[in-house]
Design a protein around this motif. Structure first.
Motif, short mmCIF file in Angstrom:
data_model
loop_
_atom_site.label_atom_id
_atom_site.label_comp_id
_atom_site.label_asym_id
_atom_site.label_seq_id
_atom_site.Cartn_x
_atom_site.Cartn_y
_atom_site.Cartn_z
N GLY A 53 0.78 -1.23 0.00
CA GLY A 53 0.00 0.00 0.00
C GLY A 53 0.81 1.28 0.00
O GLY A 53 0.51 2.22 -0.75
N ARG A 54 1.86 1.33 0.79
CA ARG A 54 2.63 2.58 0.88
C ARG A 54 3.45 2.85 -0.37
O ARG A 54 3.97 3.95 -0.56
N LYS A 55 3.59 1.84 -1.24
CA LYS A 55 4.35 2.02 -2.49
C LYS A 55 3.46 2.12 -3.72
O LYS A 55 3.96 2.30 -4.82
N LEU A 56 2.15 2.00 -3.52
CA LEU A 56 1.20 2.03 -4.65
C LEU A 56 0.68 3.44 -4.88
O LEU A 56 0.28 4.13 -3.93
N PHE A 57 0.65 3.84 -6.14
CA PHE A 57 0.18 5.18 -6.50
C PHE A 57 -0.66 5.11 -7.77
O PHE A 57 -0.48 4.22 -8.61
N GLN A 58 -1.59 6.07 -7.88
CA GLN A 58 -2.32 6.23 -9.13
C GLN A 58 -1.83 7.50 -9.81
O GLN A 58 -1.63 8.54 -9.17
N ILE A 98 10.47 2.95 -10.65
CA ILE A 98 9.17 2.27 -10.73
C ILE A 98 9.39 0.77 -10.93
O ILE A 98 10.06 0.36 -11.88
N GLN A 99 8.81 -0.03 -10.03
CA GLN A 99 9.00 -1.49 -10.08
C GLN A 99 7.94 -2.16 -10.95
O GLN A 99 8.24 -2.99 -11.80
N TYR A 100 6.66 -1.82 -10.69
CA TYR A 100 5.56 -2.42 -11.44
C TYR A 100 4.61 -1.33 -11.93
O TYR A 100 4.50 -0.26 -11.30
N THR A 101 3.90 -1.62 -13.03
CA THR A 101 2.87 -0.70 -13.52
C THR A 101 1.72 -1.52 -14.08
O THR A 101 1.88 -2.68 -14.47
N SER A 102 0.56 -0.89 -14.14
CA SER A 102 -0.59 -1.52 -14.78
C SER A 102 -1.58 -0.47 -15.25
O SER A 102 -1.91 0.46 -14.50
N GLY A 103 -2.01 -0.63 -16.50
CA GLY A 103 -3.16 0.12 -16.96
C GLY A 103 -4.40 -0.59 -16.45
O GLY A 103 -4.36 -1.74 -16.03
N PHE A 104 -5.54 0.10 -16.49
CA PHE A 104 -6.78 -0.49 -15.98
C PHE A 104 -7.94 0.16 -16.70
O PHE A 104 -8.10 1.39 -16.65
N GLU A 105 -8.75 -0.65 -17.39
CA GLU A 105 -9.86 -0.09 -18.17
C GLU A 105 -10.98 -1.11 -18.29
O GLU A 105 -10.76 -2.33 -18.28
N TYR A 106 -12.22 -0.60 -18.38
CA TYR A 106 -13.39 -1.46 -18.56
C TYR A 106 -13.26 -2.27 -19.85
O TYR A 106 -12.76 -1.77 -20.86
N ALA A 151 -7.08 4.16 -16.53
CA ALA A 151 -6.35 4.53 -15.32
C ALA A 151 -4.97 3.89 -15.38
O ALA A 151 -4.78 2.86 -16.03
N THR A 152 -3.99 4.51 -14.71
CA THR A 152 -2.63 3.97 -14.67
C THR A 152 -2.17 3.91 -13.22
O THR A 152 -2.25 4.90 -12.48
N TYR A 153 -1.70 2.72 -12.81
CA TYR A 153 -1.20 2.51 -11.44
C TYR A 153 0.27 2.13 -11.49
O TYR A 153 0.72 1.43 -12.40
N VAL A 154 1.02 2.60 -10.49
CA VAL A 154 2.45 2.28 -10.41
C VAL A 154 2.80 1.85 -9.00
O VAL A 154 2.16 2.27 -8.03
#
Length: 792
Positions: A54-59, A91-99, A222-225
């Motif tokens: 949680g402390r390393k997750l950002f939008q 940045i270690q991990y990333t993910s896009g997110f879409e319907y 949306a983009t999460y890192v």
């Protein structure tokens, strides 16, 4: 000694049953309200706080500068996630997110001979490495690595295949477009997750299906890192601030910056002001925390008032105890013990009330709250609430009663000065000030919600049905439209790429004659079908609707009044407008209508016609009182034309109400808590009225013997209690105006807080206070003075 304290406390409780009942009832109601609110507050604060990283997750969010203003949002470029991971070492991990389909629309999943509606999203292969959603079967990295794979929830696995074990390597057909092999089964998402979905598809599929993402001017997902351990957030933000300009040229009239928001804060802090995060649901969390404290204070004040008012009754007991050697501290502990005993009974009753009312509270709030009786922290909190409430409620009475002079008490010369009376009156003023604040808030919120529900949106949302375009409806829309027009109960039919309730898609590439080269204006844009204006019952200010009789209408546009004003056209019809690289004529101007929440001002809108669009919403207008018949016909027709897809639909008015779900919950809860606050206040007022009438029995008898009428006695008794209520109104009204004015500022379209609101609140408060003290006052005024004086 402690046992003796509680024995005396129990005797006092049973000897004065009426006052004990008032105290316990008031405290129980106050405590139960506070417990329910704190359960809700804790649930709100727990959203998205369970992720191990949680402390390393950002939008990522975007801050846009254009047209002399700054706004922000969570829509980002489709290729952003991959590029950030490739180029930013922190940045270690990333993910896009879409319907998978349109926002809020369910996909049709088919497997094992079953067809079920499910909610799905596209996500990157890193998704399960970032977020703590346990995998029951499969591996995190591999589950979304290949474009032919799918990750499904336990619920979806059980519905289609019976169990998670049976689901692995089975195939699922999504929206009758492609088959995917189940590579992972994840645990059902918890209620305290802002993510809610049934399945995930690989991001590669999204990239392949949407060519527009190659244009870095287009945004949607949306983009999460997830940052690496020890990475400095401010340094990462500095690196990504102008990141998109590595892939596109800077535009002086439209400039975009990237920024980061901690993921676990997004749920509570999702509003923007001038491009920066500025509150959100946290405002309601704070509001109800304050309300919980207010209600508990009101209940505690009841106890203080009644205990100090009855001090004369216990004066001799205190005097005797002091004469035979009781120390003041022992008396303080005795009275605190009584307060704690009453609080214990109250908190027990409150716990039972919460158990009984929790299902109703859940239905009001849309939550799934439970009492965490297995959590030691809960019982410690309850113990703390017991101790805190008991000490707050009992502290002043204990200090006041223990300070009485034993000589004056035993000689019968005890007279209370102005200080205790003034203090009790001050408590009543404070108590009613808080209650009046809640009453004004209740009235303002109710009127604002009523204003929103009754305001003319510019279109008729009654008898309007939304049907998602899916399956054969996309290819056979023309045939479907012709047959729908023949159905009983149907007035009109059209289609739209978006839902008219919320038009999210925006365009910065609209041009017109005379536009300044350095000006960029964001237009909401919509792709609609023929008969859109007729079906929506929109009003044309000038010009005409799209029509098949005019062959060139597919290249023409309709604008709203706000767009025309922005362009500066006096005679807009016939003017040339450019949408990207496509010029066309303005053929009509719509009167402004609301296509977003009333938190937002109406934006410039441009529409074009295209019935070949393969997704979106079909709009069906039904005749009044014939909606049921029309829906039955639509369902039968959809089963014929689109047999693979279950028939689903939404009502426009219900979709509109969803925009204000939070405000509706606040409105309902504020009504309930305002009523309870005033009820608890009146319990205390009733107790004081009863005690005052008892204390003034001889005075009332003498006055009646000397000729005072019943109305004179009533006026005397009632006026004593209305004075503090009047002072409370004077104190509460300015505070209530300030607080509610600030709340209304979040709405672009709102009511005016006129004098009538405060007049209504004042009249309600006075009437409630009068009715509360009237019973005891009338009883005292009608009593036989001869009996009263003889008793004395």
């Amino acid at each position: 000694m402690i046992r003796n304290y509680f024995k005396i406390a129990w005797r006092n409780l049973t000897r004065n049953k009426a006052f004990s009942a008032i105290n316990i009832t008031g405290l129980a109601l106050g405590l139960s309200c506070s417990m329910l609110i704190f359960l809700w507050v804790n649930d709100e604060k727990s959203i998205d706080n369970f992720h191990e990283n949680g402390r390393k997750l950002f939008q990522v969010y975007e801050r846009n500068f254009y047209d002399g203003k700054v706004d922000a949002g969570y829509s980002t470029q489709g290729l952003l996630a991959d590029e950030l991971k490739r180029n930013i070492p922190e940045i270690q991990y990333t993910s896009g997110f879409e319907y998978v389909v349109a926002p809020g629309t369910l996909s049709t999943a088919e497997a094992n001979g079953k067809i079920i509606k499910m909610l799905g999203f596209f996500a990157d292969a890193d998704f399960f490495n970032m977020f703590s959603f346990p995998l029951l079967r499969g591996k995190a990295q591999a589950s979304l690595q290949s474009p032919d794979k799918i990750a499904i929830s336990r619920k979806m696995a059980e519905q289609f295949f019976g169990s998670a074990d049976n689901a692995i390597s089975k195939t699922v057909l999504i929206d009758i477009k492609a088959e995917y092999t189940v590579a992972a089964v994840f645990e059902n998402l918890p209620a305290n997750s802002s993510f809610q979905f049934d399945f995930l598809l690989p991001w590669q599929v999204f990239v392949k299906q949407n060519k527009w993402i190659n244009n870095w001017g287009n945004t949607s997902p949306a983009t999460y890192v997830q940052l690496k351990e020890g990475a400095a957030v401010n340094k990462v933000e500095a690196k990504i601030k102008d990141f998109i300009y590595n892939y596109t040229e800077k535009n002086k009239s439209f400039y975009t910056q990237l920024a980061l928001q901690p993921f676990n804060q997004k749920y509570l802090y999702s509003n923007f002001k001038n491009g920066y995060i500025d509150g959100g649901r946290i405002e309601y969390v704070r509001l109800f925390t304050i309300i919980a404290i207010f209600i508990l204070i009101i209940a505690c004040i009841n106890f203080m008032n009644l205990a100090t008012a009855r001090s004369g009754k216990r004066a001799k007991e205190i005097g005797l105890r002091k004469v035979i050697g009781a120390m003041r501290w022992s008396l303080i502990w005795q009275f605190l013990g009584e307060a704690l005993l009453i609080t214990f009974f109250s908190i027990t009753a409150a716990f039972l009330i919460v158990v009984l009312m929790l299902p109703l509270f859940n239905s009001l709030t849309g939550k799934q709250l439970t009492l965490p009786i297995e959590d030691p922290v809960f019982w410690l909190s309850l113990l703390g609430l017991l101790a805190g409430t008991g000490l707050i409620a009992g502290s002043y009475p204990a200090l006041f009663l223990s300070s009485l002079n034993p000589l004056k008490v035993l000689k019968g010369k005890l007279k209370f000065g102005w200080a205790p009376v003034f203090f009790r009156q001050g408590l009543v003023v404070f108590q009613f000030s808080l209650s009046i604040l809640l009453i004004v808030g209740m009235i303002v919120i109710y009127r604002q919600m009523d204003y929103i529900q009754s305001k003319n949106l510019g279109y008729d949302r009654e008898n309007l049905i939304y049907i998602p375009i899916e399956g054969s409806l996309a290819d056979r829309y023309s045939s479907f439209k012709e047959q729908v027009q023949q159905l009983p109960g149907v007035m009109g039919i059209s289609k739209m790429r978006n839902s008219p309730t919320v038009i999210e898609h925006h365009n910065n590439s609209i041009g017109w004659p005379g536009k300044a080269p350095d000006l960029t204006v964001s237009f909401a844009d919509g792709v609609v079908g023929y008969d859109f204006i007729k079906t929506m019952k929109l009003s044309l200010k000038e010009g005409r609707d799209f029509s098949k009789e005019f062959g060139l209408d597919s290249a023409n546009f309709i604008l709203n009044e706000t767009a025309v004003k922005k362009m500066g056209f006096e005679n807009p019809v016939g003017q040339t407008v450019t949408w990207g690289n496509h010029p066309g004529k303005i053929i009509g101007v719509l009167k402004d209508f609301h296509f977003n929440s009333m938190h937002q001002a109406i934006e410039p809108l441009i529409l074009r016609v295209d019935e070949d669009w393969s997704w979106g919403t079909i709009l069906v207008r039904t005749k009044p009182r014939e909606t049921k018949e029309a829906i039955a016909g639509l369902e039968k027709l959809c089963k014929t034309i689109n047999p693979k897809f279950p028939f689903t639909y939404q009502f426009s008015d219900l979709e509109f109400e969803k925009l204000y779900r939070s405000e509706q919950v606040v409105s309902k809860l504020s009504n309930i808590f305002a009523f309870l606050a005033i009820f608890i206040s009146c319990l205390g007022l009733f107790g004081l009225a009863a005690f005052t009438a008892e204390q003034r029995t001889k005075e009332i008898g003498v006055r009646k013997v000397l000729g005072a009428s019943v109305s004179n006695i009533l006026t005397l008794l009632v006026s004593n209690f209305l004075k503090p209520v009047g002072i409370a109104l004077i104190i509460a009204f300015p505070l209530a105006w300030y607080i509610m004015h600030k709340w209304l500022m979040d709405f672009q379209y709102k009511i005016n807080m006129g004098v009538d609101i405060f007049l209504l609140a004042g009249i309600l408060t006075f009437l409630i206070a009068i009715f509360t003290v009237a019973f005891q006052s009338i009883k005292s005024a009608l009593a036989n003075p001869v009996k009263n004086l003889r008793v004395e």
